[in-house]
Design an enzyme around this catalytic site. Structure first.
Site, PDB file in Angstrom:
ATOM      1  N   GLN A 100       0.851  -1.195   0.000  1.00 14.74           N
ATOM      2  CA  GLN A 100       0.000   0.000   0.000  1.00 14.74           C
ATOM      3  C   GLN A 100       0.882   1.239   0.000  1.00 14.74           C
ATOM      4  O   GLN A 100       0.384   2.351  -0.143  1.00 14.74           O
ATOM      5  CB  GLN A 100      -0.862   0.020   1.269  1.00 14.74           C
ATOM      6  N   VAL A 102       3.496   4.121  -1.039  1.00 15.33           N
ATOM      7  CA  VAL A 102       3.717   4.848  -2.293  1.00 15.33           C
ATOM      8  C   VAL A 102       5.159   5.353  -2.363  1.00 15.33           C
ATOM      9  O   VAL A 102       5.497   6.136  -3.239  1.00 15.33           O
ATOM     10  CB  VAL A 102       2.716   6.034  -2.408  1.00 15.33           C
ATOM     11  N   ASP A 103       6.012   4.883  -1.406  1.00 20.45           N
ATOM     12  CA  ASP A 103       7.329   5.496  -1.241  1.00 20.45           C
ATOM     13  C   ASP A 103       8.452   4.878  -2.057  1.00 20.45           C
ATOM     14  O   ASP A 103       9.576   5.411  -2.090  1.00 20.45           O
ATOM     15  CB  ASP A 103       7.719   5.513   0.258  1.00 20.45           C
ATOM     16  N   HIS A 118      -1.636   1.361  -4.214  1.00 21.33           N
ATOM     17  CA  HIS A 118      -2.046   2.758  -3.964  1.00 21.33           C
ATOM     18  C   HIS A 118      -1.201   3.762  -4.741  1.00 21.33           C
ATOM     19  O   HIS A 118      -1.197   4.942  -4.413  1.00 21.33           O
ATOM     20  CB  HIS A 118      -1.993   3.076  -2.457  1.00 21.33           C
ATOM     21  N   CYS A 126      -1.727  15.225 -14.806  1.00 14.50           N
ATOM     22  CA  CYS A 126      -2.595  16.398 -14.912  1.00 14.50           C
ATOM     23  C   CYS A 126      -4.063  15.999 -14.693  1.00 14.50           C
ATOM     24  O   CYS A 126      -4.535  15.042 -15.311  1.00 14.50           O
ATOM     25  CB  CYS A 126      -2.412  16.995 -16.300  1.00 14.50           C
ATOM     26  N   THR A 190       0.506  -2.794   8.737  1.00 16.43           N
ATOM     27  CA  THR A 190      -0.702  -2.082   8.287  1.00 16.43           C
ATOM     28  C   THR A 190      -1.774  -2.170   9.363  1.00 16.43           C
ATOM     29  O   THR A 190      -1.932  -3.218  10.005  1.00 16.43           O
ATOM     30  CB  THR A 190      -1.223  -2.603   6.929  1.00 16.43           C
ATOM     31  N   GLU A 217       1.628  -3.534  17.341  1.00 21.18           N
ATOM     32  CA  GLU A 217       0.326  -3.291  18.004  1.00 21.18           C
ATOM     33  C   GLU A 217      -0.696  -4.280  17.467  1.00 21.18           C
ATOM     34  O   GLU A 217      -0.567  -4.769  16.348  1.00 21.18           O
ATOM     35  CB  GLU A 217      -0.201  -1.876  17.663  1.00 21.18           C
TER      36      GLU A 217
HETATM   37  C1  BJW Z   1       4.629  -0.926  12.491  1.00 19.28           C
HETATM   38  C2  BJW Z   1       5.784  -0.288  12.859  1.00 19.28           C
HETATM   39  C3  BJW Z   1       6.947  -1.001  12.632  1.00 19.28           C
HETATM   40  C4  BJW Z   1       4.229   1.060  13.307  1.00 19.28           C
HETATM   41  N1  BJW Z   1       6.897  -2.223  12.097  1.00 19.28           N
HETATM   42  N2  BJW Z   1       4.598  -2.137  11.967  1.00 19.28           N
HETATM   43  C5  BJW Z   1     -16.709   1.589   4.906  1.00 19.28           C
HETATM   44  C6  BJW Z   1     -16.368   0.260   4.786  1.00 19.28           C
HETATM   45  C7  BJW Z   1     -15.458  -0.170   3.830  1.00 19.28           C
HETATM   46  C8  BJW Z   1     -14.861   0.731   2.960  1.00 19.28           C
HETATM   47  C9  BJW Z   1     -15.196   2.046   3.087  1.00 19.28           C
HETATM   48  C10 BJW Z   1     -16.111   2.466   4.030  1.00 19.28           C
HETATM   49  N3  BJW Z   1     -16.237   3.814   3.918  1.00 19.28           N
HETATM   50  C11 BJW Z   1     -15.399   4.225   2.928  1.00 19.28           C
HETATM   51  C12 BJW Z   1     -14.785   3.166   2.417  1.00 19.28           C
HETATM   52  C13 BJW Z   1     -13.792   3.147   1.326  1.00 19.28           C
HETATM   53  C14 BJW Z   1     -12.445   3.691   1.708  1.00 19.28           C
HETATM   54  C15 BJW Z   1     -12.027   3.184   3.096  1.00 19.28           C
HETATM   55  O1  BJW Z   1     -11.499   2.115   3.280  1.00 19.28           O
HETATM   56  N4  BJW Z   1     -12.233   4.000   4.138  1.00 19.28           N
HETATM   57  C16 BJW Z   1     -11.933   3.589   5.513  1.00 19.28           C
HETATM   58  C17 BJW Z   1     -11.056   4.647   6.192  1.00 19.28           C
HETATM   59  C18 BJW Z   1     -13.232   3.354   6.219  1.00 19.28           C
HETATM   60  N5  BJW Z   1     -11.547   3.180   0.700  1.00 19.28           N
HETATM   61  C19 BJW Z   1     -11.413   3.794  -0.461  1.00 19.28           C
HETATM   62  O2  BJW Z   1     -11.959   4.844  -0.733  1.00 19.28           O
HETATM   63  C20 BJW Z   1     -10.526   3.094  -1.495  1.00 19.28           C
HETATM   64  N6  BJW Z   1     -11.177   3.011  -2.735  1.00 19.28           N
HETATM   65  C21 BJW Z   1     -12.315   2.314  -2.901  1.00 19.28           C
HETATM   66  O3  BJW Z   1     -12.877   1.736  -1.985  1.00 19.28           O
HETATM   67  O4  BJW Z   1     -12.772   2.309  -4.199  1.00 19.28           O
HETATM   68  C22 BJW Z   1     -14.092   1.835  -4.452  1.00 19.28           C
HETATM   69  C23 BJW Z   1     -15.008   3.039  -4.382  1.00 19.28           C
HETATM   70  C24 BJW Z   1     -14.931   3.961  -5.392  1.00 19.28           C
HETATM   71  C25 BJW Z   1     -15.797   5.038  -5.355  1.00 19.28           C
HETATM   72  C26 BJW Z   1     -16.668   5.200  -4.279  1.00 19.28           C
HETATM   73  C27 BJW Z   1     -16.685   4.292  -3.254  1.00 19.28           C
HETATM   74  C28 BJW Z   1     -15.833   3.190  -3.314  1.00 19.28           C
HETATM   75  C29 BJW Z   1      -9.258   3.877  -1.717  1.00 19.28           C
HETATM   76  C30 BJW Z   1      -8.390   3.916  -0.514  1.00 19.28           C
HETATM   77  C31 BJW Z   1      -7.160   4.757  -0.797  1.00 19.28           C
HETATM   78  C32 BJW Z   1      -6.288   4.921   0.427  1.00 19.28           C
HETATM   79  N7  BJW Z   1      -5.322   5.923   0.164  1.00 19.28           N
HETATM   80  C33 BJW Z   1      -4.301   6.220   1.160  1.00 19.28           C
HETATM   81  C34 BJW Z   1      -3.480   7.420   0.656  1.00 19.28           C
HETATM   82  C35 BJW Z   1      -2.559   6.988  -0.478  1.00 19.28           C
HETATM   83  C36 BJW Z   1      -1.777   8.113  -0.979  1.00 19.28           C
HETATM   84  C37 BJW Z   1      -0.848   8.666   0.048  1.00 19.28           C
HETATM   85  O5  BJW Z   1       0.107   7.987   0.489  1.00 19.28           O
HETATM   86  O6  BJW Z   1      -1.055   9.821   0.432  1.00 19.28           O
HETATM   87  O7  BJW Z   1      -3.455   5.080   1.364  1.00 19.28           O
HETATM   88  S1  BJW Z   1      -4.932   6.538   2.804  1.00 19.28           S
HETATM   89  C38 BJW Z   1      -3.594   5.779   3.662  1.00 19.28           C
HETATM   90  O8  BJW Z   1      -4.084   4.617   4.376  1.00 19.28           O
HETATM   91  C39 BJW Z   1      -2.657   5.232   2.564  1.00 19.28           C
HETATM   92  C40 BJW Z   1      -2.276   3.894   3.117  1.00 19.28           C
HETATM   93  O9  BJW Z   1      -1.800   3.052   2.080  1.00 19.28           O
HETATM   94  C41 BJW Z   1      -3.543   3.423   3.754  1.00 19.28           C
HETATM   95  C42 BJW Z   1      -3.361   2.347   4.790  1.00 19.28           C
HETATM   96  O10 BJW Z   1      -2.617   2.804   5.865  1.00 19.28           O
HETATM   97  P1  BJW Z   1      -1.555   1.848   6.555  1.00 19.28           P
HETATM   98  O11 BJW Z   1      -0.446   1.552   5.602  1.00 19.28           O
HETATM   99  O12 BJW Z   1      -2.229   0.693   7.152  1.00 19.28           O
HETATM  100  O13 BJW Z   1      -0.936   2.837   7.666  1.00 19.28           O
HETATM  101  P2  BJW Z   1      -1.479   3.177   9.156  1.00 19.28           P
HETATM  102  O14 BJW Z   1      -0.806   4.416   9.585  1.00 19.28           O
HETATM  103  O15 BJW Z   1      -2.930   3.147   9.206  1.00 19.28           O
HETATM  104  O16 BJW Z   1      -0.959   1.956  10.042  1.00 19.28           O
HETATM  105  C43 BJW Z   1       0.424   1.741  10.297  1.00 19.28           C
HETATM  106  C44 BJW Z   1       0.563   0.412  11.040  1.00 19.28           C
HETATM  107  O17 BJW Z   1       1.946   0.146  11.188  1.00 19.28           O
HETATM  108  C45 BJW Z   1      -0.043   0.423  12.454  1.00 19.28           C
HETATM  109  O18 BJW Z   1      -0.808  -0.769  12.631  1.00 19.28           O
HETATM  110  C46 BJW Z   1       1.182   0.410  13.368  1.00 19.28           C
HETATM  111  O19 BJW Z   1       0.963  -0.315  14.582  1.00 19.28           O
HETATM  112  C47 BJW Z   1       2.165  -0.314  12.515  1.00 19.28           C
HETATM  113  N8  BJW Z   1       3.544  -0.010  12.793  1.00 19.28           N
HETATM  114  N9  BJW Z   1       5.420   0.982  13.388  1.00 19.28           N
HETATM  115  C48 BJW Z   1       5.669  -2.731  11.786  1.00 19.28           C
HETATM  116  N10 BJW Z   1       8.126  -0.427  12.973  1.00 19.28           N
HETATM  117 ZN    ZN Z   2      -2.782  18.727 -18.866  1.00 20.65          ZN
END
Ligand code: BJW
Ligand code: ZN
Length: 247
Positions: A100, A102-103, A118, A126, A190, A217
């Site tokens: 997930q 993007v780095d 992601h 654009c 994650t 965690e």
């Molecule tokens: C360690 C550590 C160490 C610390 N070692 N571990 C209700 C139900 C289901 C879905 C939805 C809903 N309401 C809305 C939705 C959809 C929505 C969603 O899921 N929302 C939820 C928040 C509820 N999803 C979407 O919109 C997705 N698209 C989609 O569903 O399309 C269909 C659709 C289309 C049109 C309309 C409706 C639906 C798209 C999701 C895109 C997510 N984008 C981001 C940003 C990317 C760009 C950027 O980087 O800026 O992706 S958000 C952000 O969260 C990023 C990450 O990839 C993603 C996940 O985060 P991640 O990686 O898990 O990080 P953290 O910080 O949450 O956790 C870190 C973990 O590491 C922790 O557990 C720590 O304990 C641990 N940790 N140190 C190992 N050293």
């Molecule tokens: Zn353009």
């Protein structure tokens, strides 16, 4: 580090292994996660910046967040967790790394088969005509308001997946196939709150894989996995390779 007999056995027997990584894997390189409470941008929730409405309302703010993150990436290196995953690609007959993140740190650590569901923060396109900006053009952008398409004058945005947007179809299909068809699945660093990525470990388990979580965690996914290895990815992944050795 104590690994179960079941994991030891599967490590040696598995031919198909998949892993899903999240922001926690890059934390020990110095990249802040989205939901842990530290860092400059923690006054904003990712939901408030990583979406098209926020970008349309305040493109300079959103571009500034991404530019800050790109700057952080220029000065850091992959960590032992990234390198261990690159090693695992060589150890198993079939290994798919779904990220997930993007780095680009997995690729910098030597992983060749990375499925980026992601997107990638280093590319931008654009919002008006879809043209991707060249590396040289992006290098010339100093202030956020200069992040403009050189073909049509539209705003540039990073090639990442924002909330409410579809994941890149080909990458997501590969990720689903890798979750469905593996013997062993790792979910690493994650929080498991963002869908559809968070559904992949569950899909793997339903499809018969043994699912192992690596995280310091407990997460939303923890109750549904077969084994939790509690610790950081930079500690646990190299320990796995050292203790369990060549499969
Ligand atoms: C360690 C550590 C160490 C610390 N070692 N571990 C209700 C139900 C289901 C879905 C939805 C809903 N309401 C809305 C939705 C959809 C929505 C969603 O899921 N929302 C939820 C928040 C509820 N999803 C979407 O919109 C997705 N698209 C989609 O569903 O399309 C269909 C659709 C289309 C049109 C309309 C409706 C639906 C798209 C999701 C895109 C997510 N984008 C981001 C940003 C990317 C760009 C950027 O980087 O800026 O992706 S958000 C952000 O969260 C990023 C990450 O990839 C993603 C996940 O985060 P991640 O990686 O898990 O990080 P953290 O910080 O949450 O956790 C870190 C973990 O590491 C922790 O557990 C720590 O304990 C641990 N940790 N140190 C190992 N050293
Ligand atoms: Zn353009």
């Amino acid at each position: 580090m104590k690994f179960s007999d079941r994991l030891r056995e599967l490590w040696h027997r598995s031919t198909k292994v998949s892993a899903l990584t999240g922001a926690g894997v890059s934390r020990e390189s110095g990249v802040p996660t989205f939901r842990d409470k530290d860092g400059l941008w923690q006054k904003f929730k990712p939901e408030e910046l990583a979406n098209m409405d926020a970008f349309l309302r305040n493109p300079d703010l959103v571009w500034g967040w991404y530019e800050h993150r790109r700057q952080v990436l220029r000065d850091i290196e992959p960590n032992p967790g990234h390198y261990a995953l690159a090693e695992m690609e060589k150890l198993f007959p079939s290994f798919t790394l779904i990220t997930q993140n993007v780095d680009g740190l997995h690729q910098r650590a030597g992983s060749n088969r990375v499925v980026e569901i992601h997107g990638n923060i280093m590319r931008s396109f654009c919002v008006s005509c879809g043209k991707f900006a060249s590396f040289e053009h992006l290098e010339s952008v100093v202030e956020a308001h200069q992040a403009i398409c050189d073909a049509c004058g539209g705003r540039l945005r990073p090639d990442v997946v924002w909330f409410g947007e579809m994941l890149p179809v080909e990458a997501y299909e590969k990720a689903q196939a890798a979750a469905r068809d593996c013997d062993l699945f790792f979910t690493i660093g994650t929080s498991g709150v963002v869908y559809p990525a968070a559904g992949l470990p569950l899909l793997a388990r339903e499809s018969g894989a043994y699912v192992v979580e690596i995280n310091p965690e407990r997460t939303e996914i923890s109750p549904f996995v077969d084994e939790v290895l509690s610790g950081t990815s930079a500690q646990i992944l190299p320990a796995l390779l050292k203790e369990l050795g060549t499969p």
